[in-house]
Design an enzyme around this catalytic site. Structure first.
Site, mmCIF file in Angstrom:
data_model
loop_
_atom_site.group_PDB
_atom_site.id
_atom_site.type_symbol
_atom_site.label_atom_id
_atom_site.label_comp_id
_atom_site.label_asym_id
_atom_site.label_seq_id
_atom_site.Cartn_x
_atom_site.Cartn_y
_atom_site.Cartn_z
ATOM 1 C CG MET A 30 53.711 47.857 78.065
ATOM 2 S SD MET A 30 53.321 49.141 79.254
ATOM 3 C CE MET A 30 54.109 50.518 78.483
ATOM 4 C CG LEU A 33 54.008 44.484 69.005
ATOM 5 C CD1 LEU A 33 53.988 43.001 68.621
ATOM 6 C CD2 LEU A 33 54.771 44.679 70.312
ATOM 7 C CG HIS A 37 58.050 46.115 70.484
ATOM 8 N ND1 HIS A 37 57.405 47.198 69.946
ATOM 9 C CD2 HIS A 37 58.081 46.325 71.829
ATOM 10 C CE1 HIS A 37 57.045 48.034 70.926
ATOM 11 N NE2 HIS A 37 57.451 47.528 72.074
ATOM 12 C CD GLN A 61 54.992 49.359 82.750
ATOM 13 O OE1 GLN A 61 54.889 48.161 82.946
ATOM 14 N NE2 GLN A 61 55.845 49.852 81.865
ATOM 15 C CG LEU A 149 70.515 46.851 75.782
ATOM 16 C CD1 LEU A 149 71.880 46.682 75.107
ATOM 17 C CD2 LEU A 149 70.632 46.597 77.284
ATOM 18 C CD GLN A 154 61.413 47.856 81.149
ATOM 19 O OE1 GLN A 154 60.407 48.405 81.541
ATOM 20 N NE2 GLN A 154 61.539 47.407 79.917
HETATM 21 P P1 AMP Z 1 57.326 48.485 75.589
HETATM 22 O O1 AMP Z 1 56.272 47.871 74.738
HETATM 23 O O2 AMP Z 1 57.660 49.906 75.236
HETATM 24 O O3 AMP Z 1 57.116 48.260 77.046
HETATM 25 O O4 AMP Z 1 58.654 47.708 75.230
HETATM 26 C C1 AMP Z 1 58.711 46.310 75.316
HETATM 27 C C2 AMP Z 1 60.139 45.872 75.155
HETATM 28 O O5 AMP Z 1 60.630 46.319 73.885
HETATM 29 C C3 AMP Z 1 61.062 46.482 76.219
HETATM 30 O O6 AMP Z 1 62.017 45.506 76.589
HETATM 31 C C4 AMP Z 1 61.694 47.628 75.488
HETATM 32 O O7 AMP Z 1 62.956 47.996 76.015
HETATM 33 C C5 AMP Z 1 61.828 47.043 74.091
HETATM 34 N N1 AMP Z 1 61.959 48.121 73.104
HETATM 35 C C6 AMP Z 1 61.151 49.202 72.957
HETATM 36 N N2 AMP Z 1 61.618 50.020 71.997
HETATM 37 C C7 AMP Z 1 62.758 49.445 71.530
HETATM 38 C C8 AMP Z 1 63.718 49.811 70.529
HETATM 39 N N3 AMP Z 1 63.613 50.935 69.834
HETATM 40 N N4 AMP Z 1 64.741 48.965 70.308
HETATM 41 C C9 AMP Z 1 64.885 47.813 71.026
HETATM 42 N N5 AMP Z 1 64.008 47.425 71.976
HETATM 43 C C10 AMP Z 1 62.974 48.224 72.233
#
Ligand code: AMP
Length: 284
Positions: A30, A33, A37, A61, A149, A154
């Site tokens: 989303m 970044l 990410h 969502q 994770l 999710q």
């Molecule tokens: P989001 O932009 O928050 O929807 O996250 C996009 C993807 O990045 C999702 O698969 C999240 O689980 C992953 N993500 C978000 N924060 C972290 C983090 N601190 N470490 C690893 N992956 C992450």
């Protein structure tokens, strides 16, 4: 790096890559970044030939409209970060592209996996996640898709959807990237004031306490949860949305502290909702 917003442009590039037999890795995001990410991107670059990142703040969502409105958007910075990691294509659709008004919405859900944790306290959230992720999977047809994770439920819900509905792809979980004090990186962290950011460090310290008390022999599940709750509530602006101990696969509450448990929490620090989780091994 290609940046496309239209489905036709996305499909034509993917068509070329498929024709050349390149494997495709997909990292849905989303935006806003951060290094977490980028870990998904790096893993995808290692495991596939072409990496696609989508940036789309998915309205369906968000169960709280205020949270949606306040979700940080930093598209220019995001594109620079993607470029620096040699992402091959960024898909940046508009809301009307993903949700044309002419289409009747479909609701997907996996009730068993959504009964607890965020599924319980954010009604409709996973339906929105499954809706957008399944649409993106159909458009992109990735060989592998990468999820953090940090959003453990999710990851499980999407893995189960892929398995149940026979999506021809592999879902890969990527470990949580953390700040120096152990706080999980999140796009929402920028909304914390300096004081709240300090308070948020109670979260990683709570996980450390959780492990320490297990190692020192605590096996009373309710007492353990109580100790951890009390610790979090020493933060003045902390409100606990949930603190649950569940089985890491079926996400149902554990009745005993044994084998492997998932300790998962969601807390509001001020107005900002933060989630984190860890799998904890319970020695015999
Ligand atoms: P989001 O932009 O928050 O929807 O996250 C996009 C993807 O990045 C999702 O698969 C999240 O689980 C992953 N993500 C978000 N924060 C972290 C983090 N601190 N470490 C690893 N992956 C992450």
């Amino acid at each position: 790096m290609k940046v496309v917003s239209k489905i036709s442009d996305l499909k034509s590039q993917i068509g070329e890559w498929k024709k050349a037999s390149y494997s495709i890795g997909f990292c849905p995001t989303m935006g806003s970044l951060h290094a977490g990410h980028l870990d998904l991107v790096e893993t995808s670059k290692k495991e596939t030939d072409k990496t696609i990142v989508s940036i789309f703040v998915n309205p369906t969502q968000f169960n709280d409209p205020k949270d949606f409105e306040q979700y940080p958007v930093k598209t220019d910075d995001d594109l620079l970060l993607c470029e620096s990691k040699a992402v091959d294509l960024v898909f940046l659709p508009e809301v009307k592209t993903m949700y044309p008004e002419t289409k009747t919405p479909i609701l997907l859900s996996i009730p068993e996996l959504q009964k607890h944790l965020c599924g319980r306290t954010r009604p409709g959230h996973f339906e929105g996640v499954l809706q957008i992720v399944s649409k993106l999977f159909h458009l992109i047809e990735p060989n592998k898709a990468f999820f953090g994770l940090k959003d453990y439920q999710q990851f499980r819900v999407i893995s189960a959807m892929v398995e149940n509905l026979n999506f021809p792809l592999e879902v890969i979980g990527v470990p949580t990237r953390r700040e120096e004090d152990g706080l999980a990186m999140s796009s929402r962290n920028v909304r914390l004031s300096e004081k709240e950011r300090e308070t948020a460090s109670l979260i990683p310290r709570m996980f450390a306490l959780a492990k320490k008390t297990i190692l020192s022999g605590e096996r009373d599940l309710n007492l353990w949860k109580e100790i951890l709750r009390d610790f979090l509530l020493t933060g003045s602006s902390v409100r606990i949305d949930y603190l649950e101990v569940v089985d890491p696969i079926i996400l149902q509450p554990k009745e005993k502290l044994e084998a492997e448990v998932l300790l998962a929490i969601a807390v509001f620090v001020g107005e900002v909702r933060l989630i984190d989780n860890q799998i904890i091994q319970i020695p015999n």
